[in-house]
Design an enzyme around this catalytic site. Structure first.
Site, short mmCIF file in Angstrom:
data_model
loop_
_atom_site.label_atom_id
_atom_site.label_comp_id
_atom_site.label_asym_id
_atom_site.label_seq_id
_atom_site.Cartn_x
_atom_site.Cartn_y
_atom_site.Cartn_z
N ASN A 1 40.92 39.28 36.54
CA ASN A 1 40.70 38.24 37.06
C ASN A 1 38.83 38.75 36.66
OD1 ASN A 1 37.63 39.54 38.75
ND2 ASN A 1 39.49 39.81 40.08
N LYS B 1 60.37 46.16 31.55
CA LYS B 1 59.35 44.97 31.21
C LYS B 1 60.84 43.73 31.46
CE LYS B 1 57.72 42.46 27.28
NZ LYS B 1 57.69 41.81 26.04
N PRO C 1 44.84 44.53 51.17
CA PRO C 1 44.08 44.94 51.72
C PRO C 1 43.58 44.09 51.81
CG PRO C 1 45.07 46.48 50.71
CD PRO C 1 45.91 44.94 50.23
N ASP C 2 42.34 43.76 52.89
CA ASP C 2 40.97 43.23 52.49
C ASP C 2 40.32 44.52 52.83
OD1 ASP C 2 38.47 42.44 52.59
OD2 ASP C 2 38.91 40.26 52.83
N ILE C 3 39.61 45.70 51.95
CA ILE C 3 38.97 46.63 51.72
C ILE C 3 37.99 46.72 52.94
CG2 ILE C 3 38.36 48.41 50.38
CD1 ILE C 3 40.13 46.88 48.47
N PHE D 1 30.26 40.64 49.28
CA PHE D 1 29.73 40.49 47.67
C PHE D 1 30.63 39.31 48.16
CE2 PHE D 1 26.65 42.18 44.32
CZ PHE D 1 26.95 43.01 45.24
N LYS E 1 31.84 33.94 56.04
CA LYS E 1 32.08 34.99 55.06
C LYS E 1 31.98 36.73 55.66
CE LYS E 1 34.00 34.87 51.34
NZ LYS E 1 34.25 34.56 50.07
N1 CTP Z 1 37.02 42.51 49.07
C1 CTP Z 1 37.66 43.47 49.11
N2 CTP Z 1 38.51 43.19 49.35
C2 CTP Z 1 40.04 42.56 48.88
C3 CTP Z 1 39.36 40.92 49.12
C4 CTP Z 1 38.11 40.90 48.81
O1 CTP Z 1 37.07 44.48 49.85
N3 CTP Z 1 40.87 42.19 49.24
C5 CTP Z 1 35.21 42.31 49.24
C6 CTP Z 1 34.71 42.45 47.83
O2 CTP Z 1 34.69 43.41 47.17
C7 CTP Z 1 33.72 41.38 48.28
C8 CTP Z 1 34.02 40.48 49.54
O3 CTP Z 1 35.48 40.74 50.00
O4 CTP Z 1 32.46 41.90 48.39
C9 CTP Z 1 34.57 38.88 49.09
O5 CTP Z 1 35.74 38.52 48.45
P1 CTP Z 1 35.81 37.18 48.24
O6 CTP Z 1 37.21 37.37 46.73
O7 CTP Z 1 34.54 35.81 47.89
O8 CTP Z 1 36.31 36.99 49.68
P2 CTP Z 1 37.62 36.57 50.08
O9 CTP Z 1 37.80 37.18 51.46
O10 CTP Z 1 38.87 35.99 49.35
O11 CTP Z 1 37.57 34.96 50.38
P3 CTP Z 1 37.54 33.69 49.78
O12 CTP Z 1 39.00 33.98 48.86
O13 CTP Z 1 37.93 32.52 50.39
O14 CTP Z 1 36.67 33.22 49.69
#
Ligand code: CTP
Length: 398
Positions: free
Chosen positions: A208, A286, A304-306, A324, A338
């Site tokens: 990204n 590849k 995983p959502d950290i 953030f 969020k």
């Molecule tokens: N984050 C994280 N691990 C992930 C995704 C997000 O720790 N796998 C954390 C980011 O570092 C940030 C926050 O979550 O602090 C918000 O991330 P964002 O991508 O904006 O939120 P999403 O959960 O992806 O929600 P959406 O896609 O609906 O915007």
């Protein structure tokens, strides 16, 4: 407060030397003793008389001053301070330090000292960005030299960009931090930054546009307040800040592992732009076109959502967890939702629509969402957003 602390201040030859006069004043106000050393070039910008008057001390100048050598040798001078500060640290002084040269009093002191050294670089933006300076900077960071700034801004030479010396009060804060004095002294802050790269095959990945600039600025601001910072970063466009422990990762999964390994922490701040999905069927070799014209079908798996994982820890949850939110629509409503969904204490939300120029830019406009409501800050340089946020974090942990 810096009462009883002794700072050896090496003033290099750059236009920013005038700010060092104010730095001396600020340090003395806080009770520090300042022993000034001027390079020959510095004397073109500030006079020994004004430096000596503000410091209330003898000013050390040329290396082969036999009286000084008899009374106090350069080795001893370099050892009697609690901290050596170089401000402004010119490109030339940095090159000398990185190369271990010792051909005048300042460079000899810097080579001979057994104390920590903090540099406040100041130079033209092109000189700063030159590969030679960046190489020297990396060498100095590896040698454990501390750094504050430079800041982005208008420069005396008429150009704009990184190269402006940090302001005297920022240098004071960095000195206090280096001497273990800042409001975050003794605190451990875990910070994620940058994008993640999720492999498709050994040569391709999904990424990204995050540059890591806001995370790096926040790392510097937290360290400047005295925090021990673990900086877990994906492959960012900007270099990590000085004075933090850097852990480099590529993928979201690696970032989670690094974050878990870095706990416990007093606060955890998640500024990384983590990829929400990884490629579940990433190829070991590849991927090749097979001539059929059919595109490969990528299968995605959720990462995983950290932030949520750490927010929900039952044992060992940091006292303050900050996320953030990069949003393109309904910033406030999305950020508020969020915060609750992820279980963190604060959300720092920003509007990343391309028209704002925030993603990859030098400025940011954020809304801080807490349990008490939302406050929108004015559009500020990312460095300034970082300083404000670091100060708020220090307040929350006080
Ligand atoms: N984050 C994280 N691990 C992930 C995704 C997000 O720790 N796998 C954390 C980011 O570092 C940030 C926050 O979550 O602090 C918000 O991330 P964002 O991508 O904006 O939120 P999403 O959960 O992806 O929600 P959406 O896609 O609906 O915007």
């Amino acid at each position: 407060m810096l009462a009883g602390r002794r700072v050896l201040l090496v003033i290099g030859g750059g236009i920013a030397a005038y700010k060092s006069l104010d730095l001396i004043r600020r340090l003395r106000e806080r009770g520090a003793a300042v022993v000034p050393v001027l390079t020959r070039a510095a004397e073109e910008f500030v006079t020994p008389l004004s430096v000596g008057a503000l410091a209330g001390q003898k000013v050390y100048r040329a290396l082969f001053d036999l009286t000084d050598e008899a009374e106090m040798g350069h080795i001893q001078l370099s050892r009697t301070a609690d901290l050596v500060v170089v401000a402004p640290a010119t490109a030339d002084l940095m090159a000398k330090m990185a190369g271990g040269q010792a051909d005048d009093l300042a460079s000899t002191l810097l080579l001979a000292t057994d104390k920590r050294v903090l540099i406040a670089p100041a130079m033209n933006v092109r000189m700063w960005n030159h590969p030679a300076t960046q190489r020297n900077l990396a060498t100095l960071a590896a040698d454990g030299i501390l750094r504050v700034g430079p800041n982005d801004g208008d420069m005396a030479c008429g150009e704009y960009g990184p190269g402006r010396m940090a302001e005297p009060l920022e240098i004071v804060a960095a000195i206090e931090a280096a001497l273990g004095q800042g409001p975050l002294a003794g605190r451990h802050v875990l910070l994620t930054s940058g994008p993640t790269h999720e492999p498709i095959d050994p040569v391709r990945y999904i990424a990204n546009r995050s540059s890591g600039a806001q995370g790096a600025a926040l790392g510097a601001a937290l360290a400047a307040l005295g925090a021990r910072v673990t900086f877990v970063t994906g492959p960012a466009a900007v270099p990590p800040p000085a004075g933090v422990t850097v852990v480099k990762v590529e993928t979201a999964a690696q970032m989670l592992t690094a974050v878990q390994a870095a706990l416990p922490a007093d606060a955890a701040v998640f500024a990384a732009a983590v990829a929400d999905w990884r490629v579940a069927n990433a190829a070991a070799s590849k991927m090749k076109k097979d001539g059929s014209g059919r595109a490969p079908a990528l299968v995605f798996a959720e990462n995983p959502d950290i932030l949520a994982t750490v927010s929900r820890l039952v044992e060992g949850r940091p006292r303050l967890v900050v996320g953030f939110a990069a949003e393109t629509d309904d910033v406030l409503a999305n950020a508020t939702a969020k915060r609750l969904r992820k279980g963190c204490d604060w959300i720092v939300a920003n509007d990343v629509r391309p028209a704002t120029g925030i993603m990859g830019g030098v400025e940011n406009e954020v809304t801080l969402v807490t349990a008490d409501g939302a406050e929108t800050w004015p559009r500020l340089a990312k460095d300034e957003v970082a300083r404000r946020l670091a100060a708020r974090i220090a307040g929350a942990l006080a």
